[in-house]
Scaffold this motif. Structure first.
Motif, PDB file in Angstrom:
ATOM      1  N   THR A 121      26.371  16.468  11.760  1.00  0.00           N
ATOM      2  CA  THR A 121      26.312  17.894  12.054  1.00  0.00           C
ATOM      3  C   THR A 121      27.617  18.564  11.622  1.00  0.00           C
ATOM      4  OG1 THR A 121      27.300  17.792  14.264  1.00  0.00           O
ATOM      5  CG2 THR A 121      24.946  17.300  14.076  1.00  0.00           C
ATOM      6  N   LYS A 122      27.634  19.906  11.698  1.00  0.00           N
ATOM      7  CA  LYS A 122      28.847  20.638  11.331  1.00  0.00           C
ATOM      8  C   LYS A 122      30.012  20.301  12.255  1.00  0.00           C
ATOM      9  CE  LYS A 122      26.497  24.575   9.181  1.00  0.00           C
ATOM     10  NZ  LYS A 122      26.281  26.056   9.220  1.00  0.00           N
ATOM     11  N   LYS A 123      29.712  19.916  13.494  1.00  0.00           N
ATOM     12  CA  LYS A 123      30.770  19.598  14.447  1.00  0.00           C
ATOM     13  C   LYS A 123      31.533  18.332  14.056  1.00  0.00           C
ATOM     14  CE  LYS A 123      28.683  21.810  18.495  1.00  0.00           C
ATOM     15  NZ  LYS A 123      28.207  21.610  19.887  1.00  0.00           N
ATOM     16  N   GLU A 124      30.885  17.462  13.276  1.00  0.00           N
ATOM     17  CA  GLU A 124      31.564  16.245  12.848  1.00  0.00           C
ATOM     18  C   GLU A 124      32.829  16.554  12.058  1.00  0.00           C
ATOM     19  OE1 GLU A 124      31.001  12.521   9.743  1.00  0.00           O
ATOM     20  OE2 GLU A 124      29.190  13.451  10.552  1.00  0.00           O
ATOM     21  N   GLN A 125      32.800  17.627  11.279  1.00  0.00           N
ATOM     22  CA  GLN A 125      33.950  17.949  10.438  1.00  0.00           C
ATOM     23  C   GLN A 125      35.203  18.231  11.253  1.00  0.00           C
ATOM     24  OE1 GLN A 125      34.099  17.580   7.126  1.00  0.00           O
ATOM     25  NE2 GLN A 125      36.287  17.946   7.414  1.00  0.00           N
ATOM     26  N   ASP A 126      35.039  18.745  12.461  1.00  0.00           N
ATOM     27  CA  ASP A 126      36.204  18.992  13.319  1.00  0.00           C
ATOM     28  C   ASP A 126      36.934  17.685  13.623  1.00  0.00           C
ATOM     29  OD1 ASP A 126      35.543  21.687  13.390  1.00  0.00           O
ATOM     30  OD2 ASP A 126      34.429  21.510  15.270  1.00  0.00           O
ATOM     31  N   TRP A 172      36.991  14.898  11.704  1.00  0.00           N
ATOM     32  CA  TRP A 172      37.692  14.399  10.529  1.00  0.00           C
ATOM     33  C   TRP A 172      38.867  15.278  10.134  1.00  0.00           C
ATOM     34  CZ3 TRP A 172      37.086   9.630   9.957  1.00  0.00           C
ATOM     35  CH2 TRP A 172      35.852   9.009  10.168  1.00  0.00           C
ATOM     36  N   THR A 173      38.746  16.563  10.362  1.00  0.00           N
ATOM     37  CA  THR A 173      39.874  17.460  10.074  1.00  0.00           C
ATOM     38  C   THR A 173      41.087  17.100  10.924  1.00  0.00           C
ATOM     39  OG1 THR A 173      38.403  19.276   9.428  1.00  0.00           O
ATOM     40  CG2 THR A 173      40.646  19.865  10.107  1.00  0.00           C
ATOM     41  N   GLU A 174      40.843  16.829  12.210  1.00  0.00           N
ATOM     42  CA  GLU A 174      41.935  16.447  13.095  1.00  0.00           C
ATOM     43  C   GLU A 174      42.483  15.067  12.718  1.00  0.00           C
ATOM     44  OE1 GLU A 174      44.423  16.975  16.668  1.00  0.00           O
ATOM     45  OE2 GLU A 174      43.716  18.046  14.901  1.00  0.00           O
ATOM     46  N   TYR A 175      41.606  14.158  12.350  1.00  0.00           N
ATOM     47  CA  TYR A 175      42.042  12.829  11.947  1.00  0.00           C
ATOM     48  C   TYR A 175      42.988  12.920  10.746  1.00  0.00           C
ATOM     49  CZ  TYR A 175      41.859   7.855  10.829  1.00  0.00           C
ATOM     50  OH  TYR A 175      42.200   6.549  10.579  1.00  0.00           O
TER      51      TYR A 175
END
Length: 463
Positions: free
Chosen positions: A138-143, A145-148
């Protein structure tokens, strides 16, 4: 003289010629102790590799081990669950150049299944949960990976610039939605330490190739098979190492005295720092500082054997899946776990803890470790998850008398001491083990360090 790193190992005829096969831990005395040129202390991956290389070079060598088995922190248990259970190391790190992956794929290990897990977009399969919702894809997954990437790049960039400071001092914001999860993954799950105890330089210097492999029958079983013909004196603890007597090293052990020209020391930095082995004379202050500052982190498993219906119910269709979930913590030591599901399709899953929180749980005991794991599983999969749990087991590497921890890394500001740690003392005591390796905290790194130390000994012997 140098040693071929990837040479296949099967030299029973050679060992028989030296009269070294079949050395039993039940014997009351050593075989020809006066004729040894080298004493290797410790039969983990480093000690085994060093012993093998020296014997191949025709050097009379004895390897002693305080425990009742070989492998050290690489050990596969079959009793707890009835399936292979790696109590210590289980990932075959850096498959691109791991000698154990190469051995596992060779004809010498025909009964072992060494494999690269299923991947997606160049990464091992994973699932991401936010509270009890699967947000993978989902779009929430990107949050996540962005933080990672933000946190990892901050630490890596600082280290590559030579800033030997703590990871916690360079990562910026600590109050983001996914920070505690990322902290757990990069700190305790990877380095066995919290960010405040992670050196940016040490982190950035690790030679990571991006993919780990697995052995279906267990990493420890694979290592044991590789060295199955290597002679080792088990249940033989080194008590005192005296290198003050001319050109000899005298090792007092729990089973008698050994003398040799050289000694390779492969025990963990936890054991060295504990004072269990007495050195005569004492090491220099610089060497003692290196041992103290390249110190052991803590990383424990809580292993859970699920019923097969668990994986079907939660649509976990692949083996060896990493699971990431939202952790709420203190910004000091994340109160959460790393998750690896359905290892090699066995039904066994690992829930791993590191750093100060792992120490807290370990001190409370195995029931506390298991209880916390169940609480976390309920937060991810719901309260009904308990009906799928068949058996559980918790490790306690911090209390293990042969390691006093899981693996070593440098304190912030002290990564440069790895070079000091590797240096021989008086050209008679040589050092190997994962703490001394460039590829630290790994079995293949320990293996390579053993070969390095063996080559140093050969050069010192003018061979």
């Amino acid at each position: 003289m140098s040693v071929n790193l990837e040479r296949r190992v099967n030299r029973r005829d050679f060992l028989c010629g030296l009269g070294l096969v079949g050395v039993l831990s039940t014997r009351k005395s050593f075989s020809n102790p006066a004729n040894q040129k080298v004493i290797v202390i410790g039969a983990g991956a480093a000690g085994l590799a060093a012993t093998d290389a020296l014997l191949d070079a025709g050097i009379p060598t004895v390897c002693i081990e305080a425990g009742d088995r070989i492998g050290g922190r690489v050990y596969t248990d079959f009793n707890h669950f009835g399936v292979p259970y790696d109590i210590g190391a289980h990932w075959i790190h850096n498959g691109k150049y791991s000698p154990f992956k190469a051995y596992g794929l060779s004809e010498d290990a025909i009964n072992f299944d060494v494999y690269k897990p299923v991947s997606k977009n160049g990464m091992q399969e994973y699932r991401i949960f936010s509270n009890d919702k699967d947000i993978t894809g989902t779009k929430k997954e990107q949050d996540f990976w962005t933080e990672y990437e933000r946190v990892q790049n901050s630490i890596y960039s600082a280290g590559k610039k030579g800033l030997d400071v703590s990871a916690s001092s360079v990562i910026g914001k600590k109050d983001t939605e996914w920070f505690e999860t990322i902290h757990q993954l990069i700190g305790p799950f990877d380095m066995a330490k919290d960010f405040r105890d992670v050196s940016c330089v040490d982190y950035a210097n690790y030679p990571y190739d991006g993919f780990d492999w697995f052995c279906k029958q267990g990493y420890g079983a694979l290592l044991k098979h590789r060295w199955r013909f290597l002679p080792v004196e088990l249940n033989t603890e080194a008590l005192t190492i005296n290198y003050s007597q001319g050109d000899r090293v005298v090792v007092e052990t729990s089973r008698g005295t050994l003398r040799a020209e050289k000694c390779i020391l492969t025990v963990s930095n936890g054991v060295l720092a504990s004072g269990k082995i007495k050195f005569i004379p004492e090491f220099s202050p610089t060497k003692r500082e290196a041992i103290s500052r390249i110190n052991m982190g803590l990383y424990n498993h809580v292993a859970v054997l699920f019923r097969k219906s668990f994986y079907k119910e939660f649509k976990i269709t692949e083996d060896d899946i990493n699971l990431y979930y939202k952790i709420n913590g203190s910004n000091i030591s994340p109160r959460g776990m790393g998750c690896l599901l359905n290892i090699s399709g066995s039904g066994l899953s690992y829930f791993d803890y590191g750093g100060a929180f792992a120490k807290e749980l370990e001190n409370e005991g195995s029931e506390a470790q298991k209880h916390f794991t169940v609480v976390q599983l309920k937060s991810i999969f719901g309260s009904g998850v308990t009906k799928y749990i068949s058996k559980m087991h918790a490790t306690s590497w911090g209390k293990d008398r042969l390691s006093f921890g899981s693996y070593a890394s440098a304190d912030p500001g002290y990564a440069h001491l790895r070079k000091i740690l590797r240096l021989p003392v008086s050209n008679r005591i040589f050092f190997a083990g994962e703490a001394t390796a460039l590829e630290y905290a790994s079995v293949s790194g320990a293996h390579r360090s053993g070969l390095r130390a063996a080559n140093e000994v050969l050069e010192a012997l003018n061979l």
